[in-house]
Design an enzyme around this catalytic site. Sequence first.
Site, PDB file in Angstrom:
ATOM      1  N   HIS A 157      44.065  14.366  -2.307  1.00 40.65           N
ATOM      2  CA  HIS A 157      45.226  13.862  -3.653  1.00 40.65           C
ATOM      3  C   HIS A 157      45.047  12.666  -3.990  1.00 40.65           C
ATOM      4  O   HIS A 157      46.019  12.372  -4.748  1.00 40.65           O
ATOM      5  CB  HIS A 157      46.608  14.710  -3.442  1.00 40.65           C
ATOM      6  CG  HIS A 157      46.492  16.009  -2.959  1.00 40.65           C
ATOM      7  ND1 HIS A 157      46.492  17.122  -3.690  1.00 40.65           N
ATOM      8  CD2 HIS A 157      46.709  16.538  -1.601  1.00 40.65           C
ATOM      9  CE1 HIS A 157      46.493  18.118  -2.830  1.00 40.65           C
ATOM     10  NE2 HIS A 157      46.643  18.004  -1.776  1.00 40.65           N
ATOM     11  N   SER A 284      31.546  -9.519 -17.682  1.00 46.66           N
ATOM     12  CA  SER A 284      32.237  -9.445 -18.945  1.00 46.66           C
ATOM     13  C   SER A 284      31.693 -10.348 -19.780  1.00 46.66           C
ATOM     14  O   SER A 284      31.823 -11.735 -19.625  1.00 46.66           O
ATOM     15  CB  SER A 284      33.636  -9.091 -18.924  1.00 46.66           C
ATOM     16  OG  SER A 284      34.181  -9.397 -20.135  1.00 46.66           O
ATOM     17  N   LYS A 290      35.499 -11.447 -14.492  1.00 48.89           N
ATOM     18  CA  LYS A 290      35.111  -9.907 -14.211  1.00 48.89           C
ATOM     19  C   LYS A 290      33.985  -9.969 -13.238  1.00 48.89           C
ATOM     20  O   LYS A 290      32.792 -10.410 -13.690  1.00 48.89           O
ATOM     21  CB  LYS A 290      35.238  -9.063 -15.527  1.00 48.89           C
ATOM     22  CG  LYS A 290      36.583  -8.727 -16.226  1.00 48.89           C
ATOM     23  CD  LYS A 290      37.352  -7.835 -15.445  1.00 48.89           C
ATOM     24  CE  LYS A 290      37.043  -6.438 -15.379  1.00 48.89           C
ATOM     25  NZ  LYS A 290      37.075  -5.693 -16.675  1.00 48.89           N
ATOM     26  N   GLU A 297      29.094   3.105 -11.895  1.00 46.09           N
ATOM     27  CA  GLU A 297      29.550   3.585 -12.997  1.00 46.09           C
ATOM     28  C   GLU A 297      28.347   4.252 -13.914  1.00 46.09           C
ATOM     29  O   GLU A 297      28.384   5.267 -14.457  1.00 46.09           O
ATOM     30  CB  GLU A 297      30.273   2.654 -13.909  1.00 46.09           C
ATOM     31  CG  GLU A 297      31.419   2.244 -13.419  1.00 46.09           C
ATOM     32  CD  GLU A 297      31.977   0.918 -14.388  1.00 46.09           C
ATOM     33  OE1 GLU A 297      32.197   1.295 -15.393  1.00 46.09           O
ATOM     34  OE2 GLU A 297      32.256  -0.189 -13.744  1.00 46.09           O
TER      35      GLU A 297
END
Length: 464
Positions: A157, A284, A290, A297
């Site tokens: 969970h 970024s 970043k 991804e």
Amino acid sequence: MQTQATWGGRFSSGPAELMQHFSESVSFDQRLARFDIQGSQAHARMLAHVGILTTEEADAIVQGLDELKAEIEAGNFTWDPKLEDVHMNIEQALTQRVPAAAKLHTARSRNDQVATDMRLWFKWATLEVLQDVKAFMRVLLDQAEAHQEVYIPGYTHLQRAQPVSLAHHLLAYVEMLGRDLKRFERVHDDANWCPLGSGAIAGTTLPINREFTARALGFVDADGRARVTRNSMDAVSDRDLFLDFAHACGVCGLHLSRLSEDLILWNSAEFGFVTLPDTFTTGSSLMPQKKNPDAAELVRGKSGRLHGHVAALYTMVKGLPLTYNRDLQEDKPPVFDALDQTQACLRVLGGTLQGMRARPDRCAAAVADPALLATDLVDYLVRKGIPFRQAHHVIGALVAKAEEKDVKLNELSDADVQGIHEAFAPDWREAFNVERAMQARERPGMPGPKQVAGQIANWRQHLA
Ligand code: ARG
């Protein structure tokens, strides 16, 4: 408008330009060229074997096809969309050089021809992707081996559940990819049946020898016996292999996607269990600080694309009457892309994983949470003869007490815990030692260090 060279006999006009553009497949099925040539060479040899062609004619065809193959491989062949597909492009080019090529299509249809090409392609493609799956598994094993003593919380969970080694977590993915290996091996074996000789739908009246062709193309069983398809109608309309291959890629993509998600979480500032390599992360354009896990991804995103291919194939085939329908030309882009994307994902995520570095301090801090071993404390009471349900309740009361006092579970006093149950002896805090907790889990499949080392060794041997 010119009539079509191969099938134009009954037509007074060729197809409209729009139709030519719409119906061509050579832009994508040209990647079948070497399998199409291989199939045609075997077919020509078979036709000579049964006396339909002379040996000289078959030799000329085989040699002409060899020359074409070299030209195609060198990039010197011009594909003509007017000739629709890879089959007609090659046959036409051959006919211009070798007169006997006008006999090549004897006792054959593009329907059994494309089915044969694709079965050869699946046999090749599964071997290709199997190499990539194995290479990826070796990276997982290397990282598992290097992180046998790095412990992290395992989650259910997405809540901290119980400690595991990073190795045990990575070995879960080795299991998944091991099942992927089997899926691709099964597709490889199912592809190993020769449909050539099924003709358009109902075979041929000519005295062909299907076993000869099957053997020439390597469609044989372990004892070298020819494997030929048993129903001509099924053979030209069956697209099960496409579904099975796309499914195998889809499940593999799903596994890679779940691993990507774990890496993305672990790499976040909130978890901080690992850092990903600069080589597979990007920055970024706005925020200079970043470092984004884009490779993982994209793998997660591409798995959606792989699942889409399975859906496309199901939808395409489900309502088709027997046998061949032109809809089936749309069967190839999904499986070609499935191979390309699966290979790319395996290689890119493999590179990402190879460059992954654990952050032992952050892992140790996270796994030090004694609540992770609350279940082990239940087992402590069970060993003292307390029924599990009651023991669970007692430890629940301990957790509540710790929350009430705003201390960690192992910071409760002996008096506190003995006040809740008299079975607690002064050694009760030993349950919170992570190394001991792991060493107590040495039954098959558990995260005990010997189990983990054994699994790594077994898989290494399996992949050797
Ligand atoms: N390009 C076609 C395909 O991939 C080859 C089979 C054509 N057969 C036919 N009857 N038009 O499906």
